[in-house]
Design an enzyme around this catalytic site. Sequence first.
Site, PDB file in Angstrom:
ATOM      1  N   GLU A   1     -75.113  32.397   3.956  1.00 39.83           N
ATOM      2  CA  GLU A   1     -74.392  31.252   3.875  1.00 39.83           C
ATOM      3  C   GLU A   1     -76.785  30.261   4.702  1.00 39.83           C
ATOM      4  O   GLU A   1     -77.237  29.168   3.746  1.00 39.83           O
ATOM      5  CB  GLU A   1     -74.311  30.045   4.642  1.00 39.83           C
ATOM      6  CG  GLU A   1     -73.555  28.626   4.456  1.00 39.83           C
ATOM      7  CD  GLU A   1     -72.665  28.040   4.937  1.00 39.83           C
ATOM      8  OE1 GLU A   1     -71.391  29.111   5.593  1.00 39.83           O
ATOM      9  OE2 GLU A   1     -72.408  26.799   4.260  1.00 39.83           O
TER      10      GLU A   1
ATOM     11  N   GLU B   1     -62.367  27.192   2.881  1.00 40.99           N
ATOM     12  CA  GLU B   1     -63.183  26.566   1.915  1.00 40.99           C
ATOM     13  C   GLU B   1     -63.130  27.325   0.433  1.00 40.99           C
ATOM     14  O   GLU B   1     -62.471  26.637  -0.442  1.00 40.99           O
ATOM     15  CB  GLU B   1     -64.415  26.098   2.556  1.00 40.99           C
ATOM     16  CG  GLU B   1     -65.849  25.376   0.880  1.00 40.99           C
ATOM     17  CD  GLU B   1     -67.224  24.715   2.207  1.00 40.99           C
ATOM     18  OE1 GLU B   1     -66.530  24.538   3.250  1.00 40.99           O
ATOM     19  OE2 GLU B   1     -67.513  24.102   1.472  1.00 40.99           O
TER      20      GLU B   1
HETATM   21  C1  RAM Z   1     -70.185  24.130   2.317  1.00 40.23           C
HETATM   22  C2  RAM Z   1     -71.481  24.869   2.118  1.00 40.23           C
HETATM   23  C3  RAM Z   1     -71.622  24.774   0.553  1.00 40.23           C
HETATM   24  C4  RAM Z   1     -72.377  24.025   0.171  1.00 40.23           C
HETATM   25  C5  RAM Z   1     -72.055  21.998   1.242  1.00 40.23           C
HETATM   26  C6  RAM Z   1     -73.422  21.187   0.913  1.00 40.23           C
HETATM   27  O1  RAM Z   1     -69.613  23.192   2.280  1.00 40.23           O
HETATM   28  O2  RAM Z   1     -72.649  25.193   2.766  1.00 40.23           O
HETATM   29  O3  RAM Z   1     -72.669  25.687   0.027  1.00 40.23           O
HETATM   30  O4  RAM Z   1     -72.979  22.942  -1.320  1.00 40.23           O
HETATM   31  O5  RAM Z   1     -71.695  22.357   2.511  1.00 40.23           O
END
Ligand code: RAM
Length: 923
Positions: free
Chosen positions: A773, A499
């Site tokens: 997260e 990511e």
């Molecule tokens: C995931 C991650 C990121 C968030 C998006 C919507 O990729 O948690 O931090 O902003 O989702």
Amino acid sequence: MRLSTSVRRCLVAAVVLLAAARGAPLHAQPAMQVTDLRTEYQTNPLGIDVLAPRLSWRLASSERGAVQGAYEIRVATDAASLASRPLWTTGRVASDSSVQRPYAGPALRSGQRYLWQVRVWDGKGRPSAWSAPAWWEMGLLAPGDWTARWISPDVPEDTTKSNPSPMLRRDFTLAGPVASARLYVTSLGLHEVELNGRRVGDRLFAPGWTSYDHRLQYFTYDVTDLLRPGANAIGATLGDGWYRGHFGFTGKRNNYGTRLALLAQLVVRYADGRTVTLGTDSAWKSSTGPILVSDIYDGERYDARLEKRGWSAAGFADGGWRGVRVTAAPNVALVAPAGPPVRRIQELRPLKVIHTPGGDTVLDLGQNMVGWVRLRARGPSGTTITLRHAEVLDKAGNFYTENLRGAEATNHYTLKGEGEEVFEPHFTFQGFRYVAVSGYPGGDPPLDAITGIVVHSDMAPTGTFESSNALVNQLQHNIQWGQKGNFLDVPTDCPQRDERMGWTGDAQVFAPTAAFNMDVAGFFTKWLGDVALDQKPNGSVPFVVPDVLSKGQPTGGGATGWADVAVVVPWTMYQAYGDTRLLARQYPSMQRWVEYMRAQAGDSLLWKSGFHFGDWLAFASTSADYPGATTDKDLLATAYFAHSTDLLARSAAVLGKRDDAARYRALFERIRAAFDREYVTSRGRLSSNTQTAYALALDFGLLPDSVRDDAARRLAEDVRRMRHLTTGFLGTPALTRALSENGYLDVAYALLLNESYPSWLYPVKQGATTIWERWDGLKPDGTFQDKGMNSFNHYAYGAIGDWMYRVVAGLNIDPEHPGYKHVIVRPRPGGNFTWARAALKTQYGDVASGWKLDGGRMTVTVRVPPNTSATVWLPGATLASVSEGASPVARAAGVTLATQDGAAVRVDVGAGDYTFAYDAARR
Ligand code: RAM
């Protein structure tokens, strides 16, 4: 006799002012000194393209209340002319401005270095000495300044996969001794350049990541010392990087193009004054070497047996090398960097070797970090050592990489077999705490076989926060490491899985905290440029910037709370750094985003359409009677529509756009009214009965006065009932602030200090060294959250840092005097804290706020840098009982006002260090 409060206040103020005047020393004081000269947030920047650079300085003075009354700047192209024949001088300007004074002299020239110095007069008209000269140097300002040609290696490639990193080289001859030399360089893909066998500069991941379809950064290096008369050589290695490597969710490659290319221009000035410009051209040669595979996500495969010894030195036999193709210049702007370079910042030594039940040999660095490991080894040629990276071990103590999803995050090094070999990868980075080492010659690697190399954008650390609570101190540590790990040229959501993108929502919620911890002015100045460039024609803002997700497939944008980054971050930078130029630059982008929302919402001003992430990753539970913490997305969207409109109206006012200010102020009021009609009952209940809904409505000022208290009470009740927070990415930054600003400081403290899931300290109790997260990345039962989305290094929830600095330690921006020209010090002790303190290196100097409660005795310490002032609120104090140093507060030097204001004493002070002490009323 009873005096009214205001009369009493006036009297006290008069007394204080008299005292201050009495205290003024009659004998001459040492004048102020001017220090820390900066140009565009940098010290002596080499290669900028700002045509009217802003000049800032700090002042040093031992005198309380020291202010600048006037300044004079002079600029010249050589030191000797500064005094005698300056190119530009401001003359004496009566002004207390000491930051961001724009250059306004003759047009600046490409490649020219400008020296500048400044002197000031203090408030009493006493001059300082001229500062030591500082400088800035312009980069190449016009496209025509580039005479070099873009070249691509002519090596066979299969661009459906990672290819060996190409190497390019050229010999050249210099006709005599070199007085100075500059190398200007950029590339499609990443590059590392060498001159005569030595690496040029210490930047990593050059040319950084921008909206590559619109602009590429080029960097300027002073290479004077790397050159010599006669035979020289230059070489560059290219890497796929963000440009054409594996990047994005879908395993895709070649997001921006399929061909790597280099543009380098060397400008040499000989000692005799002649200059010569050499650049990439058809005479370069290309080949491949030891880097066989290199991807940001997947890691690097390096075979040292394939190294080409001496390849970037003169006389290397490149007869077997292929040529290069001169290619058309990409149709993009070449821009100088506005932000700091990515560099190696620090090194970590492993704490121990672990043998996992699964049979892996793992070194533990003790800290979840971002960068890579430097490997040292000796062994037979052809031996391959493999380094895998993980953030966590699982419940059984095994190496856990499932949360890295499709990112291999593995480096392979094959030894050449020549004594001690040292390896660091080139065009990849990993997010990890644990390194599994296999293939190490002779078995277990010794601890010193690896060193963690921490890599990020080189932002100066500015803020510190410490308190009597060790867990909260660890939380602060984790927030800072979340920032270190995710500010790598762009603000990323996470640094480890497949990511690592510039997720806008994450940046939006974290920016205020980021601006406390580190100097992020340049970093966000750069990134906001890409936000504006990647904004869609209809004003929508993509989910990620640079918008790599839209490559090859149309991807949406315009998600509430994410796209608002376009408004919130420029405003945040204005607050933290007083940067009106950045605000003005971003204003059209801010306005386009608000107009997009207005179009979406239509006449109702309720935004109910489009895709939204909502209050991402809010608390959820499978408990049968759990009422849910899901906040309606249309409520969120309308709340953010109102908030961004509010900030746009404020920005317009700051920029002197009076019509816009009035128009958007009125629009904000109408959205607010629509919001209240649709989502708020007359008893202050919100249609989504969630912490996030209440927190945002309170924090964004959306509620009528008549229901504010009710809504705050409902928020506090929900927290008490749940016994924890339930907020996701959007509600979290507002939650504690909404409580503490509305009479529930104790509830906010209870949330901060909660140690069980879900809370900020739960991960800390689990041994976290970064912010996670998810509130339960590692669940109380020792298992992990869903491997599909479980980063252990994600800064969003670290947004609590802003509240810790402002409320726990009391160090606040004054929104009316942004950039810390005036500071509000307002500690608000609570919870079980007995002390807390924060310090911040602002553009003016060090600001600090600290408090200590010992028995009933409260001590508040404050530092206010020269040329600024502060309003200090002393909680639980009565005016008569407050001392400053050895004197009553009203008589202390530097104090311009001291007055009782409800349960606090308000003290206005000028520059200086102050220690206030008093017997505090019980909270
Ligand atoms: C995931 C991650 C990121 C968030 C998006 C919507 O990729 O948690 O931090 O902003 O989702």
